[in-house]
Design an enzyme around this catalytic site. Structure first.
Site, PDB file in Angstrom:
ATOM      1  CB  CYS A  60     -27.406 -10.442   2.480  1.00 28.67           C
ATOM      2  SG  CYS A  60     -26.067 -11.382   1.722  1.00 28.67           S
TER       3      CYS A  60
ATOM      4  CB  CYS B  29     -24.322 -12.808  -0.707  1.00 32.39           C
ATOM      5  SG  CYS B  29     -25.573 -14.098  -0.724  1.00 32.39           S
TER       6      CYS B  29
ATOM      7  CG  ASN C 271     -21.822 -13.195  -6.857  1.00 31.37           C
ATOM      8  OD1 ASN C 271     -21.222 -12.288  -7.428  1.00 31.37           O
ATOM      9  ND2 ASN C 271     -22.592 -14.051  -7.503  1.00 31.37           N
TER      10      ASN C 271
ATOM     11  CD  GLU D 131     -25.880  -8.546  -0.958  1.00 30.85           C
ATOM     12  OE1 GLU D 131     -25.132  -9.492  -1.294  1.00 30.85           O
ATOM     13  OE2 GLU D 131     -27.073  -8.459  -1.320  1.00 30.85           O
TER      14      GLU D 131
HETATM   15 ZN   LIG Z   1     -27.150 -12.636   0.201  1.00 26.25          ZN
END
Ligand SMILES: [Zn+2]
Length: 154
Positions: free
Chosen positions: A105, A65, A54, A67
């Site tokens: 995400c 984020c 992140n 991901e």
């Molecule tokens: Zn996220």
């Protein structure tokens, strides 16, 4: 997209590698505002692992984020339709039970998952020796809206 049949179960070694990389990716988190470190790792059908962490900024909605940080460079560096299949994704945080990907995400992962069965492994504060939660993107984002839904309007 590559052949979805490439979504084969991970070997024990692959899962170990995926988890270790996601856990290590936390070290690169830039989170001076939340102090909430997140690491992520994607395993592709090519055998490549891609990590992300992140990244926050003072204007908080602008941050990203772990991901999406892991997935976006893959998408941005490979011409369609040669995008390899994501075989699995791991996310690591410092809390227990482990945190799950946020809603944004989940939608992002769903966009590039070739299967609703894409496994997502979640690791908490004790990493590999702690609790691990495994869910599919289909379980994390039921009744999703995806690329195929747009085609239904044609
Ligand atoms: Zn996220």
């Amino acid at each position: 997209m590559a052949n979805p049949e490439s979504l084969t179960p991970l070997s024990k070694d692959e899962l170990q590698e995926l988890a270790e990389r996601a856990i290590s990716a936390k070290e690169y988190a830039y989170c001076p505002y939340s102090n909430f470190r997140v690491g992520a790792c994607v395993l592709l059908s090519t055998g490549a692992y891609h990590t992300g962490s992140n990244v926050e900024v003072a204007a908080t909605p602008v941050g990203i984020c772990a991901e999406r940080c892991a997935i976006a460079p893959i998408v941005a560096s490979i011409k369609r339709p040669d995008m390899p299949v994501m075989r699995a994704l791991a996310v690591s945080t410092d809390i227990d039970p482990p945190a799950s990907p946020c809603g944004m995400c989940r939608q992002f992962i769903n966009e590039f998952a070739t299967s609703r069965d894409l496994p997502i492994y979640m690791y908490g504060k004790d990493g590999l020796s702690g609790n691990v939660v495994k869910m599919t993107i289909g379980e994390l984002l039921p009744m999703s809206f995806g690329p195929n839904d747009l085609k239904r309007n044609e």
